[in-house]
Design a protein around this motif. Structure first.
Motif, PDB file in Angstrom:
ATOM      1  N   ARG A  42       0.889  -1.242  -0.127  1.00 23.40           N
ATOM      2  CA  ARG A  42      -0.106   0.013   0.139  1.00 23.40           C
ATOM      3  C   ARG A  42       0.972   1.349  -0.171  1.00 23.40           C
ATOM      4  NH1 ARG A  42      -4.724  -1.125   4.454  1.00 23.40           N
ATOM      5  NH2 ARG A  42      -5.496  -3.121   3.562  1.00 23.40           N
ATOM      6  N   ARG A  43       2.173   1.075   0.457  1.00 20.14           N
ATOM      7  CA  ARG A  43       2.887   2.561   0.668  1.00 20.14           C
ATOM      8  C   ARG A  43       3.786   2.695  -0.498  1.00 20.14           C
ATOM      9  NH1 ARG A  43       7.319   3.583   5.518  1.00 20.14           N
ATOM     10  NH2 ARG A  43       7.851   5.618   4.771  1.00 20.14           N
ATOM     11  N   CYS A  44       4.651   1.658  -1.018  1.00 20.84           N
ATOM     12  CA  CYS A  44       5.295   1.763  -2.183  1.00 20.84           C
ATOM     13  C   CYS A  44       4.942   1.244  -3.455  1.00 20.84           C
ATOM     14  CB  CYS A  44       6.791   1.345  -1.692  1.00 20.84           C
ATOM     15  SG  CYS A  44       6.786  -0.496  -1.735  1.00 20.84           S
ATOM     16  N   ARG A  45       3.758   0.518  -3.735  1.00 17.85           N
ATOM     17  CA  ARG A  45       3.147   0.014  -4.710  1.00 17.85           C
ATOM     18  C   ARG A  45       3.928  -1.055  -5.228  1.00 17.85           C
ATOM     19  NH1 ARG A  45      -1.812   1.524  -3.966  1.00 17.85           N
ATOM     20  NH2 ARG A  45      -2.476   3.448  -4.870  1.00 17.85           N
ATOM     21  N   ARG A  46       5.234  -1.552  -4.708  1.00 21.10           N
ATOM     22  CA  ARG A  46       5.794  -2.661  -4.998  1.00 21.10           C
ATOM     23  C   ARG A  46       4.900  -3.995  -5.184  1.00 21.10           C
ATOM     24  NH1 ARG A  46      10.409  -2.244  -2.431  1.00 21.10           N
ATOM     25  NH2 ARG A  46      11.365  -1.236  -4.051  1.00 21.10           N
ATOM     26  N   ARG A  47       5.137  -4.810  -5.899  1.00 20.64           N
ATOM     27  CA  ARG A  47       4.272  -5.857  -6.360  1.00 20.64           C
ATOM     28  C   ARG A  47       4.939  -7.335  -6.041  1.00 20.64           C
ATOM     29  NH1 ARG A  47       1.406  -2.404 -10.060  1.00 20.64           N
ATOM     30  NH2 ARG A  47      -0.946  -2.523  -9.599  1.00 20.64           N
ATOM     31  N   ILE A  48       4.395  -8.190  -5.364  1.00 24.59           N
ATOM     32  CA  ILE A  48       4.912  -9.452  -5.398  1.00 24.59           C
ATOM     33  C   ILE A  48       3.819 -10.615  -5.748  1.00 24.59           C
ATOM     34  CG2 ILE A  48       6.430  -8.925  -3.577  1.00 24.59           C
ATOM     35  CD1 ILE A  48       5.059 -10.522  -1.586  1.00 24.59           C
ATOM     36  N   MET A  49       4.560 -11.804  -5.988  1.00 25.93           N
ATOM     37  CA  MET A  49       3.693 -12.871  -6.403  1.00 25.93           C
ATOM     38  C   MET A  49       3.857 -13.971  -5.166  1.00 25.93           C
ATOM     39  SD  MET A  49       3.495 -16.290  -7.529  1.00 25.93           S
ATOM     40  CE  MET A  49       4.973 -16.674  -8.272  1.00 25.93           C
ATOM     41  N   ARG A  50       2.760 -14.552  -4.830  1.00 24.01           N
ATOM     42  CA  ARG A  50       3.033 -15.447  -3.655  1.00 24.01           C
ATOM     43  C   ARG A  50       2.535 -16.897  -4.105  1.00 24.01           C
ATOM     44  NH1 ARG A  50       1.752 -13.426   2.151  1.00 24.01           N
ATOM     45  NH2 ARG A  50      -0.572 -13.451   1.102  1.00 24.01           N
ATOM     46  N   GLN A  51       3.016 -17.987  -3.864  1.00 21.18           N
ATOM     47  CA  GLN A  51       2.545 -19.265  -4.392  1.00 21.18           C
ATOM     48  C   GLN A  51       2.196 -20.094  -2.892  1.00 21.18           C
ATOM     49  OE1 GLN A  51       4.339 -21.804  -7.064  1.00 21.18           O
ATOM     50  NE2 GLN A  51       2.417 -23.294  -7.150  1.00 21.18           N
ATOM     51  N   ARG A  52       1.157 -20.289  -2.426  1.00 30.40           N
ATOM     52  CA  ARG A  52       0.845 -20.895  -1.539  1.00 30.40           C
ATOM     53  C   ARG A  52       0.296 -22.549  -1.655  1.00 30.40           C
ATOM     54  NH1 ARG A  52      -1.012 -17.408   2.978  1.00 30.40           N
ATOM     55  NH2 ARG A  52      -2.931 -19.062   3.242  1.00 30.40           N
ATOM     56  N   GLY A  53       0.283 -23.382  -0.798  1.00 29.34           N
ATOM     57  CA  GLY A  53      -0.378 -24.627  -1.055  1.00 29.34           C
ATOM     58  C   GLY A  53      -1.575 -24.458  -0.671  1.00 29.34           C
ATOM     59  N   PHE A  54      -2.439 -25.567  -0.419  1.00 28.20           N
ATOM     60  CA  PHE A  54      -3.753 -25.507  -0.072  1.00 28.20           C
ATOM     61  C   PHE A  54      -4.032 -25.529   1.337  1.00 28.20           C
ATOM     62  CE2 PHE A  54      -3.917 -27.880  -4.371  1.00 28.20           C
ATOM     63  CZ  PHE A  54      -4.892 -27.213  -4.989  1.00 28.20           C
ATOM     64  N   ALA A  55      -2.923 -25.464   2.225  1.00 28.22           N
ATOM     65  CA  ALA A  55      -3.228 -25.472   3.694  1.00 28.22           C
ATOM     66  C   ALA A  55      -2.843 -23.893   3.849  1.00 28.22           C
ATOM     67  CB  ALA A  55      -2.040 -26.311   4.466  1.00 28.22           C
ATOM     68  N   GLU A  56      -3.591 -23.323   4.894  1.00 27.44           N
ATOM     69  CA  GLU A  56      -3.480 -22.062   4.970  1.00 27.44           C
ATOM     70  C   GLU A  56      -2.111 -21.191   5.414  1.00 27.44           C
ATOM     71  OE1 GLU A  56      -4.854 -18.066   4.802  1.00 27.44           O
ATOM     72  OE2 GLU A  56      -6.009 -19.995   4.704  1.00 27.44           O
ATOM     73  N   ASP A  57      -1.261 -22.266   6.021  1.00 23.84           N
ATOM     74  CA  ASP A  57       0.011 -21.572   6.364  1.00 23.84           C
ATOM     75  C   ASP A  57       1.039 -22.406   5.561  1.00 23.84           C
ATOM     76  OD1 ASP A  57      -0.328 -24.427   7.364  1.00 23.84           O
ATOM     77  OD2 ASP A  57       0.637 -24.123   9.227  1.00 23.84           O
ATOM     78  N   GLN A  58       0.793 -23.013   4.462  1.00 25.56           N
ATOM     79  CA  GLN A  58       1.915 -23.684   3.594  1.00 25.56           C
ATOM     80  C   GLN A  58       2.186 -22.402   2.416  1.00 25.56           C
ATOM     81  OE1 GLN A  58       0.259 -27.077   1.397  1.00 25.56           O
ATOM     82  NE2 GLN A  58       2.546 -27.633   1.144  1.00 25.56           N
ATOM     83  N   MET A  59       3.490 -21.979   2.671  1.00 29.05           N
ATOM     84  CA  MET A  59       4.109 -21.237   1.530  1.00 29.05           C
ATOM     85  C   MET A  59       5.008 -22.068   0.679  1.00 29.05           C
ATOM     86  SD  MET A  59       4.143 -17.694   0.540  1.00 29.05           S
ATOM     87  CE  MET A  59       3.336 -17.197   2.121  1.00 29.05           C
ATOM     88  N   LEU A  60       4.671 -21.970  -0.616  1.00 31.01           N
ATOM     89  CA  LEU A  60       5.581 -22.610  -1.610  1.00 31.01           C
ATOM     90  C   LEU A  60       6.700 -21.678  -2.199  1.00 31.01           C
ATOM     91  CD1 LEU A  60       2.806 -24.735  -3.269  1.00 31.01           C
ATOM     92  CD2 LEU A  60       4.422 -25.356  -1.399  1.00 31.01           C
ATOM     93  N   LEU A  61       6.101 -20.705  -2.595  1.00 25.95           N
ATOM     94  CA  LEU A  61       6.940 -19.476  -3.380  1.00 25.95           C
ATOM     95  C   LEU A  61       6.640 -18.141  -3.166  1.00 25.95           C
ATOM     96  CD1 LEU A  61       9.220 -19.120  -5.538  1.00 25.95           C
ATOM     97  CD2 LEU A  61       7.380 -19.430  -7.011  1.00 25.95           C
ATOM     98  N   SER A  62       7.609 -17.239  -3.086  1.00 26.43           N
ATOM     99  CA  SER A  62       7.256 -15.708  -3.085  1.00 26.43           C
ATOM    100  C   SER A  62       8.233 -14.987  -4.020  1.00 26.43           C
ATOM    101  CB  SER A  62       7.268 -15.274  -1.718  1.00 26.43           C
ATOM    102  OG  SER A  62       6.899 -13.871  -1.498  1.00 26.43           O
ATOM    103  N   LYS A  63       7.933 -14.028  -4.933  1.00 28.65           N
ATOM    104  CA  LYS A  63       8.958 -13.466  -5.773  1.00 28.65           C
ATOM    105  C   LYS A  63       8.339 -12.061  -5.921  1.00 28.65           C
ATOM    106  CE  LYS A  63       7.925 -15.108 -10.280  1.00 28.65           C
ATOM    107  NZ  LYS A  63       8.441 -15.393 -11.572  1.00 28.65           N
ATOM    108  N   GLU A  64       9.217 -11.198  -6.014  1.00 27.28           N
ATOM    109  CA  GLU A  64       8.885  -9.925  -6.507  1.00 27.28           C
ATOM    110  C   GLU A  64       8.718  -9.838  -7.978  1.00 27.28           C
ATOM    111  OE1 GLU A  64      10.840  -5.307  -6.423  1.00 27.28           O
ATOM    112  OE2 GLU A  64      11.623  -6.699  -5.083  1.00 27.28           O
ATOM    113  N   LEU A  65       7.704  -8.783  -8.593  1.00 32.17           N
ATOM    114  CA  LEU A  65       7.263  -8.787  -9.864  1.00 32.17           C
ATOM    115  C   LEU A  65       7.797  -7.330 -10.389  1.00 32.17           C
ATOM    116  CD1 LEU A  65       3.676 -10.139  -9.903  1.00 32.17           C
ATOM    117  CD2 LEU A  65       5.565 -11.391 -10.383  1.00 32.17           C
ATOM    118  N   GLN A  66       8.525  -7.402 -11.441  1.00 28.95           N
ATOM    119  CA  GLN A  66       9.076  -6.313 -12.103  1.00 28.95           C
ATOM    120  C   GLN A  66       7.945  -5.508 -12.815  1.00 28.95           C
ATOM    121  OE1 GLN A  66      12.050  -4.876 -11.169  1.00 28.95           O
ATOM    122  NE2 GLN A  66      12.115  -6.585  -9.864  1.00 28.95           N
ATOM    123  N   ALA A  67       7.999  -4.193 -12.806  1.00 31.57           N
ATOM    124  CA  ALA A  67       6.936  -3.488 -13.738  1.00 31.57           C
ATOM    125  C   ALA A  67       7.259  -3.393 -15.024  1.00 31.57           C
ATOM    126  CB  ALA A  67       6.635  -2.046 -13.075  1.00 31.57           C
TER     127      ALA A  67
END
Length: 67
Positions: A42-67
């Motif tokens: 909300r502050r700097c408008r930077r964007r990321i993509m996050r891939q989560r597993g089906f479980a609420e607390d399971q994180m598979l991947l997170s990376k910054e997206l370039q504009a």
């Protein structure tokens, strides 16, 4: 080490960009391996993509997206 400290130490971000991000989900959709979420700070408008597993607390991947 926090993200801001790491970025500052690596010299990859301007000092003005160092802050605690406030991520907001812009969109999401299910895939065969879990859920993909697109978030924007909300502050700097930077964007990321996050891939989560089906479980609420399971994180598979997170990376910054370039504009």
């Amino acid at each position: 080490m926090t993200t801001a400290q790491h970025s500052h130490a690596a010299g990859s971000r301007k000092e003005a960009d160092l802050h605690e991000h406030s991520w907001q989900i812009e969109s999401s959709h299910p895939t065969s391996t879990g859920i993909v979420e697109y978030l924007q700070c909300r502050r700097c408008r930077r964007r990321i993509m996050r891939q989560r597993g089906f479980a609420e607390d399971q994180m598979l991947l997170s990376k910054e997206l370039q504009a």
